[in-house]
Design a protein around this motif. Structure first.
Motif, PDB file in Angstrom:
ATOM      1  N   UNK A  82      65.865  11.498  64.458  1.00 10.10           N
ATOM      2  CA  UNK A  82      65.541  11.054  65.813  1.00 10.10           C
ATOM      3  C   UNK A  82      66.113   9.655  66.025  1.00 10.10           C
ATOM      4  N   UNK A  83      66.799   9.461  67.166  1.00 13.03           N
ATOM      5  CA  UNK A  83      67.343   8.158  67.529  1.00 13.03           C
ATOM      6  C   UNK A  83      66.899   7.840  68.954  1.00 13.03           C
ATOM      7  N   UNK A  84      66.186   6.719  69.114  1.00  9.91           N
ATOM      8  CA  UNK A  84      65.765   6.260  70.440  1.00  9.91           C
ATOM      9  C   UNK A  84      66.624   5.054  70.819  1.00  9.91           C
ATOM     10  N   UNK A 124      68.208  -1.835  71.812  1.00  8.30           N
ATOM     11  CA  UNK A 124      67.298  -1.535  70.713  1.00  8.30           C
ATOM     12  C   UNK A 124      67.525  -0.075  70.314  1.00  8.30           C
ATOM     13  N   UNK A 125      67.819   0.143  69.028  1.00  7.33           N
ATOM     14  CA  UNK A 125      68.073   1.483  68.516  1.00  7.33           C
ATOM     15  C   UNK A 125      67.087   1.743  67.382  1.00  7.33           C
ATOM     16  N   UNK A 126      66.146   2.665  67.610  1.00  2.59           N
ATOM     17  CA  UNK A 126      65.159   3.056  66.601  1.00  2.59           C
ATOM     18  C   UNK A 126      65.606   4.374  65.982  1.00  2.59           C
ATOM     19  N   UNK A 127      65.833   4.359  64.683  1.00  4.43           N
ATOM     20  CA  UNK A 127      66.263   5.556  63.966  1.00  4.43           C
ATOM     21  C   UNK A 127      65.145   6.003  63.031  1.00  4.43           C
ATOM     22  N   UNK A 128      64.866   7.302  63.038  1.00  3.99           N
ATOM     23  CA  UNK A 128      63.806   7.865  62.211  1.00  3.99           C
ATOM     24  C   UNK A 128      64.386   8.971  61.339  1.00  3.99           C
TER      25      UNK A 128
END
Length: 139
Positions: A82-84, A124-128
């Motif tokens: 998942x990438x936000x 802002x890039x949130x990677x899970x």
């Protein structure tokens, strides 16, 4: 206090190799990873890319751009996780917020942001737990 924060930001920016590319990067990793993305920016284009394995982090960039809205392309091959992506304009207004999900296939999304104000934008890039060859391009 505001002046000290600006001096600290300037010191960090000058010490960051990405300054040559026109952006400042802040990385907060939650787990050990075996790969890291790279970023490159000019006033008219921002690119974040990597062949990622188990990538679980928050990356933040300051991008000095001439645009008031951008075309966004997110492309991922063999993509898991998942990438936000969030984009805030010069006045800190959120002009884009989207989450991309992968289950092993390929993904190509092309869209655009809302209208904002040119200047220094925050990305802002949130990677899970991301695996795959992932590229985010803004222009």
């Amino acid at each position: 206090m505001f002046g000290n924060r600006m001096l600290l930001r300037a010191a960090v920016v000058l010490a960051t190799p990405l300054v040559l590319a026109g952006c400042y990067h802040s990385h907060n990793s939650r787990h050990h990873v075996s790969s890291h993305p790279t970023a490159f920016a000019t006033p008219s284009e921002f690119t974040w890319t990597g062949d990622l394995v188990g990538y679980d982090a928050t990356d933040e960039y300051l991008w000095d751009t001439v645009w008031d809205e951008v075309f966004i392309e997110f492309e991922a091959l063999h993509f898991f996780g998942e990438v936000r992506v969030q984009i805030f304009d010069h006045f800190f207004d959120e002009i884009y917020d989207e989450t991309f999900f992968g289950s092993g296939g390929d993904l190509l999304v092309q869209t655009s942001s809302e209208l904002g104000f040119s200047g220094e934008w925050r990305i802002v890039i949130n990677s899970f737990d991301v695996d795959g060859d992932v590229t985010l391009r803004l222009d």
